[in-house]
Design a protein around this motif. Structure first.
Motif, mmCIF file in Angstrom:
data_model
loop_
_atom_site.group_PDB
_atom_site.id
_atom_site.type_symbol
_atom_site.label_atom_id
_atom_site.label_comp_id
_atom_site.label_asym_id
_atom_site.label_seq_id
_atom_site.Cartn_x
_atom_site.Cartn_y
_atom_site.Cartn_z
ATOM 1 N N ALA A 135 -3.107 -1.815 11.640
ATOM 2 C CA ALA A 135 -4.535 -2.671 12.291
ATOM 3 C C ALA A 135 -5.582 -0.955 12.580
ATOM 4 C CB ALA A 135 -4.698 -3.229 13.633
ATOM 5 N N PRO A 145 -3.095 2.827 14.165
ATOM 6 C CA PRO A 145 -3.975 4.036 13.960
ATOM 7 C C PRO A 145 -5.463 4.546 14.249
ATOM 8 C CG PRO A 145 -2.750 3.129 12.416
ATOM 9 C CD PRO A 145 -3.260 2.400 12.967
ATOM 10 N N GLY A 146 -5.594 6.082 15.363
ATOM 11 C CA GLY A 146 -6.775 6.433 15.265
ATOM 12 C C GLY A 146 -7.272 7.535 13.646
ATOM 13 N N GLY A 147 -7.650 7.467 13.452
ATOM 14 C CA GLY A 147 -8.437 8.692 12.543
ATOM 15 C C GLY A 147 -6.781 9.386 12.163
ATOM 16 N N ASP A 195 -0.637 -6.868 -5.579
ATOM 17 C CA ASP A 195 -1.591 -7.094 -4.369
ATOM 18 C C ASP A 195 -1.626 -7.977 -4.111
ATOM 19 O OD1 ASP A 195 -4.778 -7.429 -4.216
ATOM 20 O OD2 ASP A 195 -5.217 -8.164 -6.439
ATOM 21 N N GLN A 226 -1.496 6.891 1.191
ATOM 22 C CA GLN A 226 -1.049 8.258 2.499
ATOM 23 C C GLN A 226 -0.060 8.319 3.917
ATOM 24 O OE1 GLN A 226 -4.210 10.407 4.991
ATOM 25 N NE2 GLN A 226 -3.022 11.511 6.109
ATOM 26 N N LEU A 227 -0.634 6.394 4.602
ATOM 27 C CA LEU A 227 0.536 5.897 5.457
ATOM 28 C C LEU A 227 1.660 5.696 4.786
ATOM 29 C CD1 LEU A 227 -2.087 5.368 8.208
ATOM 30 C CD2 LEU A 227 -0.703 6.943 8.015
ATOM 31 N N GLY A 266 1.338 3.591 -2.160
ATOM 32 C CA GLY A 266 0.636 4.749 -2.799
ATOM 33 C C GLY A 266 0.480 5.648 -1.881
ATOM 34 N N TYR A 322 -14.860 -3.565 7.870
ATOM 35 C CA TYR A 322 -13.715 -2.925 7.720
ATOM 36 C C TYR A 322 -13.538 -3.374 10.287
ATOM 37 C CZ TYR A 322 -9.597 0.283 8.658
ATOM 38 O OH TYR A 322 -8.655 1.447 8.988
ATOM 39 N N GLY A 374 0.831 -1.016 0.055
ATOM 40 C CA GLY A 374 0.039 0.062 0.264
ATOM 41 C C GLY A 374 0.782 1.380 -0.044
ATOM 42 N N ASP A 412 2.622 -1.515 -4.439
ATOM 43 C CA ASP A 412 0.787 -1.411 -3.846
ATOM 44 C C ASP A 412 0.459 -1.853 -5.573
ATOM 45 O OD1 ASP A 412 -1.783 -0.119 -4.476
ATOM 46 O OD2 ASP A 412 -0.614 1.314 -3.165
ATOM 47 N N MET A 413 -1.153 -1.589 -6.180
ATOM 48 C CA MET A 413 -2.007 -2.279 -6.792
ATOM 49 C C MET A 413 -0.818 -2.598 -8.209
ATOM 50 S SD MET A 413 -4.641 -4.602 -5.943
ATOM 51 C CE MET A 413 -5.621 -4.171 -6.529
ATOM 52 N N GLY A 447 -4.496 -0.976 3.093
ATOM 53 C CA GLY A 447 -6.322 -2.442 3.854
ATOM 54 C C GLY A 447 -7.152 -0.944 2.722
ATOM 55 N N VAL A 448 -7.796 -1.530 3.098
ATOM 56 C CA VAL A 448 -9.356 -0.579 2.262
ATOM 57 C C VAL A 448 -10.839 -1.270 3.188
ATOM 58 C CG1 VAL A 448 -9.124 -1.478 -0.238
ATOM 59 C CG2 VAL A 448 -10.447 -2.918 1.539
ATOM 60 N N LYS A 482 -9.619 -5.288 11.544
ATOM 61 C CA LYS A 482 -9.004 -4.837 11.718
ATOM 62 C C LYS A 482 -9.041 -5.651 13.161
ATOM 63 C CE LYS A 482 -7.312 -2.097 9.000
ATOM 64 N NZ LYS A 482 -6.016 -2.362 8.399
#
Ligand SMILES: NC(=O)c1ccc[n+]([C@@H]2O[C@H](COP(=O)([O-])OP(=O)(O)OC[C@H]3O[C@@H](n4cnc5c(N)ncnc54)[C@H](O)[C@@H]3O)[C@@H](O)[C@H]2O)c1
Length: 266
Positions: free
Chosen positions: A150, A204-206, A71, A25-26, A23, A174, A21, A45-46, A100-101, A178
């Protein structure tokens, strides 16, 4: 290993990390932090384009990074990424399961396909990457470390009252996946130990997304719900990941490091 300097404790010199993953943000934030700590990274990433764009944007040094498509639902893709890491950097000794999605429609409208997709990526994909990595390490001298990303929503339900102008109302599937990742972390902390592999999670939180900021009303309500009064910055998550990968965490195994400003504390 006594009396290590802080620099030696937190250095990732000698680490070669497969990051999924990359590409996003995290994923890209974690890679930037790991590179700064001295790691080499196979950034996957994909598709490769978003990862290459992050590389340019973040100024990742070419000699420390290999990029490939992977993938995580496809075991052969993960094996190929590990093989690329071996070819470029000698061997891979760390795995960061970050891809993650989620889905965001109200649960009464959730089609089965959405449920299956989130399960497949978050649970099966994470499992396949861990399985591939432990097999890869066991065919060498063993050793290594895994960090699974997670979520605090693997521990608590989202509070629907705060998701007003934010379209990212999180889903039951989700949170369930997690929670599954947190449990898999414990399972593989036990079953990876015989191969010298530590396995931990960061929940992580938001996280505030500066490129596409969450709605102002949501940020305000989220802040009211969180003891620290705000969402996380990306570096606050990547710092926790670097810690778990580093020598400073050499006796930390099976832990879920919750980085949520205290949101799960009340
Ligand atoms: N951003 C947050 O607030 C937050 C909070 C808690 C947990 N998390 C978790 O952190 C991780 C990263 O989140 P993010 O916010 O950076 O998300 P993001 O959407 O920015 O990035 C996720 C990346 O995963 C990739 N991906 C999706 N399916 C894949 C697959 N099958 N194989 C490989 N890659 C795939 C996407 O292409 C994307 O680049 C996720 O596991 C997410 O659940 C995020």
């Amino acid at each position: 290993m006594t009396n290590l300097t802080p620099q030696a404790l937190f250095s990732l010199e000698g680490s070669v990390l497969l990051v999924t993953g990359a590409g996003g943000q995290l994923g890209s934030g974690i890679i930037s932090a790991a590179l700064a700590a001295g790691a080499k990274v196979i950034a996957t990433d994909m598709e490769t384009e978003p990862v290459s764009a992050r590389m340019t944007q973040e100024g990742w040094p070419a000699e420390q990074v290999a990029i490939t498509a992977c993938d995580i639902r496809v075991r052969a893709d993960i094996d190929a990424a590990l093989a690329l890491g071996t070819e470029r950097f000698g061997e891979v000794n760390g795995l960061i399961n970050n891809a993650g999605v989620s889905v965001f429609e109200p649960f009464l409208e959730r089609p089965e396909e959405s449920f299956d997709w989130v399960s497949e990526v978050n649970l099966k994909g994470t499992f396949l990457a861990i399985q591939a990595f432990i097999q890869y390490r066991s065919e060498r001298d063993g050793g290594g470390t895994i960090v699974n990303i997670a979520s605090h929503y693997g521990l608590i339900s989202p509070d629907p009252r705060i998701y007003t102008d934010c379209l990212r109302r999180n889903s039951e599937v989700y949170g369930a996946t997690k929670a599954g990742v947190i449990q898999m972390t414990r399972y593989f902390a036990v079953h990876g130990a015989e191969h010298g592999i530590r396995v931990n999670a960061v929940s992580p939180g938001g996280v505030l997304n500066p490129e596409a900021p969450q709605g102002e009303d949501f940020q305000e309500r989220y802040g009211f719900r969180c003891p620290m009064g705000r969402m996380a910055d990306t570096h606050e998550i990547s710092g926790a990941v670097v810690f778990l990968l580093s020598r400073a965490a050499s006796y930390v195994n099976g832990h879920n490091l919750v980085v949520d400003g205290g949101m799960t504390a009340w």
